[in-house]
Design a protein around this motif. Structure first.
Motif, short mmCIF file in Angstrom:
data_model
loop_
_atom_site.label_atom_id
_atom_site.label_comp_id
_atom_site.label_asym_id
_atom_site.label_seq_id
_atom_site.Cartn_x
_atom_site.Cartn_y
_atom_site.Cartn_z
N ARG A 184 0.83 -1.21 0.00
CA ARG A 184 0.00 0.00 0.00
C ARG A 184 0.87 1.25 0.00
O ARG A 184 0.61 2.19 -0.77
N LEU A 194 -13.94 7.95 0.13
CA LEU A 194 -13.21 6.69 0.26
C LEU A 194 -13.26 5.91 -1.05
O LEU A 194 -14.31 5.77 -1.67
N ASP A 211 -8.49 -2.31 2.10
CA ASP A 211 -9.95 -2.30 2.24
C ASP A 211 -10.54 -0.99 1.72
O ASP A 211 -11.57 -0.97 1.06
N GLU A 212 -9.90 0.12 2.06
CA GLU A 212 -10.36 1.42 1.61
C GLU A 212 -9.21 2.41 1.65
O GLU A 212 -8.26 2.25 2.42
N VAL A 223 -7.01 -0.74 -4.49
CA VAL A 223 -8.27 -1.25 -3.94
C VAL A 223 -8.24 -2.77 -3.82
O VAL A 223 -9.06 -3.35 -3.09
N ARG A 249 -16.95 6.35 -2.39
CA ARG A 249 -18.02 6.58 -1.42
C ARG A 249 -17.82 7.94 -0.75
O ARG A 249 -16.79 8.17 -0.12
N ASP A 278 -8.58 6.61 1.76
CA ASP A 278 -9.13 7.97 1.86
C ASP A 278 -8.46 8.83 0.80
O ASP A 278 -7.24 8.79 0.61
N CYS A 286 -12.75 2.17 -2.68
CA CYS A 286 -12.75 0.77 -2.28
C CYS A 286 -13.05 -0.09 -3.50
O CYS A 286 -13.44 0.41 -4.55
N ARG A 287 -12.87 -1.38 -3.35
CA ARG A 287 -13.15 -2.28 -4.47
C ARG A 287 -14.66 -2.44 -4.63
O ARG A 287 -15.39 -2.54 -3.64
N GLU A 288 -15.11 -2.46 -5.87
CA GLU A 288 -16.52 -2.65 -6.16
C GLU A 288 -16.95 -4.06 -5.75
O GLU A 288 -16.38 -5.04 -6.22
N GLN A 289 -17.96 -4.13 -4.87
CA GLN A 289 -18.46 -5.42 -4.39
C GLN A 289 -19.77 -5.83 -5.04
O GLN A 289 -20.35 -6.85 -4.68
#
Length: 484
Positions: free
Chosen positions: A152, A257, A200-201, A196, A243, A203, A259-262
């Protein structure tokens, strides 16, 4: 070979292209006859692919020369190789960074040459199989929290440095003539994609720590992503979700934020919340977008996720304006309905082509708003309104005889309209509209097999229709479906 195809957005690569790529990326990949004391010549590409069994070669003779084109027997195998090449290079950079840090020495210049070459021409997210393979490989490479933190940290630092000029490399890789903007777009999109997958997320302020409001440089950068080929851009939308949190209450702390698309339902506020406090203050007295969600796999969802990622202010403002429609009318504000209609030319009734089937595209949400906001009881619009009612209610046939939110909104307006024009049936126009609208509604209710709105919402609407129907018992049948 896999990288050569990926960079060019192709499922094949010619021998000449592969030869040029090998010379730029892996200049020592082949053995030349003069180095062995043997005669003859076998190209580097043929030497490399001669040891590989999952490649198909097509040959053709042009002007006496044999030309070859290569492709993988299975496209997904090539996509896995792209993911492996990128992740292996990233892992090497993480190891090199740790090695030189322990020795308090700077990294060699252009140590990321291969990684940059692999990731600055096309978006990994353009092919879902690459993303899935990369996620699986990273899960193995960075199995614990310490390793994930190292990946990261490197990716964040590379992202921060991406907009600035790079040292001039000793060798260059140019699978095609790409602009600086294109390479920056592909490279930064791939860094975010890998981020991502590993975190997890993230900023947004972490990516732009010294730039003031992070959304300013973010908008500038992500606008270049939109200029990527369609598969790359829409692949990014299906891989990365932005988000926007904390914009509704005055005392909340706004955050953006990544994040990976779920592939979960999309919260409207998380997509457009960044616009809530622009030129507005105090208590917000509009439909709270954070209470609204839309299903993931539809056009509205994609539009909202695009607005969120691009942070398009006026588009977000328009979504906020139609919040009541999203809450009560349905979640398909951007969906086209397709059908064939018969075009009739009254001036050519006798001609062979007087009635021609033509493709027609329309939006259910537009028809609902027109019926709700447009004037009723006006002779000039009577036929048009009747047509819109019929089109909306017949649209349910293509969706399994469903009475959904659009049909509910149309029936609600129809009940009010029937009551309004009932007293005007002495006029031939309105008498015909009244009779035809009753027939359309009753036919629709007889065909309904599934009801989406709850009974407490549906019953008041259907009761306004009951006095106007020839067969009021159909109301009870539909209400029974709502109960069950």
């Amino acid at each position: 070979m896999a990288i050569a195809m990926f960079a060019r957005h192709q499922q094949w690569v010619s021998a000449e292209q592969l030869e040029a790529d090998l010379a730029a990326l892996f200049p020592g990949a082949g053995v030349h006859a003069e180095e062995t004391g043997l005669s003859g010549h076998i190209t580097t590409s043929h030497q490399v692919l001669g040891r590989f069994f999952f490649v198909h070669e097509a040959r053709a003779i042009q002007q006496g020369d044999t030309r070859s084109v290569y492709e993988f027997l299975h496209a997904t195998f090539g996509e896995h190789l792209v993911a492996r090449a990128v992740v292996n290079e990233l892992a090497r950079l993480v190891e090199d960074r740790a090695y030189y840090a322990r020795r308090r020495a700077p990294l060699p210049e252009n140590s990321d040459f291969l990684f940059y070459a692999f990731t600055s021409f096309a978006a990994l997210a353009g092919r879902a199989a690459i993303v899935e393979s990369a996620a699986e490989l990273l899960a193995v490479k960075a199995a614990d929290a310490r390793e994930r933190a190292a990946y990261r940290s490197l990716l964040v630092d590379m992202f921060r440095e991406a907009p600035y000029p790079r040292p001039f490399p000793k060798r260059d890789y140019q699978p095609f003539k790409a602009t600086i903007t294109h390479r920056l777009a592909a490279y930064t999109a791939n860094l975010v994609t890998l981020l991502v997958l590993i975190a997890d997320e993230i900023d947004l302020s972490e990516l732009f720590p010294d730039s003031g409001p992070p959304w300013l440089p973010w908008r500038e950068l992500v606008g270049t992503w939109r200029s990527l080929p369609g598969d790359d851009w829409y692949g990014l939308l299906d891989t990365v979700r932005m988000r926007h949190l904390g914009h509704w209450g005055e005392d909340e702390t706004p955050r953006a934020l990544l994040c990976r698309e779920q592939r979960t339902p999309v919260n409207v506020g998380e997509c457009v919340g960044f616009e809530l406090r622009v030129n507005a203050s105090g208590r917000l007295e509009i439909t709270n977008p954070y209470r609204l969600t839309v299903p993931y796999p539809n056009e509205t969802s994609r539009m909202l996720r695009s607005v969120s990622l691009l942070m398009q202010g006026w588009s977000a403002r328009l979504v906020l304006m139609v919040g009541p429609y999203l809450e009560h009318g349905g979640s398909t504000i951007g969906t086209w309905a397709m059908e064939e209609a018969v075009y009739s030319d009254p001036d050519e009734e006798e001609a062979e082509d007087a009635h021609l089937p033509i493709p027609v595209s329309w939006m259910p949400s537009s028809d609902i708003l027109e019926l709700r906001l447009g004037p009723c009881g006006v002779p000039e619009t009577a036929a048009s309104r009747l047509f819109r009612y019929q089109r909306i209610l017949e649209w349910s046939l293509s969706r399994g005889f469903v009475l959904g939110r659009h049909e509910w909104a149309a029936l609600r307006q129809a009940g009010e309209e029937l009551a309004a024009i009932q007293d005007a049936t002495t006029d031939p126009v309105f008498r015909e509209v009244y009779q035809n609208l009753r027939v359309i509604i009753e036919a629709h209710l007889h065909r309904v097999e599934k009801v989406m709105p709850k009974r407490k919402l549906l019953e008041p609407v259907l009761e306004t229709l009951r006095p106007h129907l020839n067969d009021p018992s159909v109301i009870d049948r539909v209400l029974d479906l709502a109960t069950s």
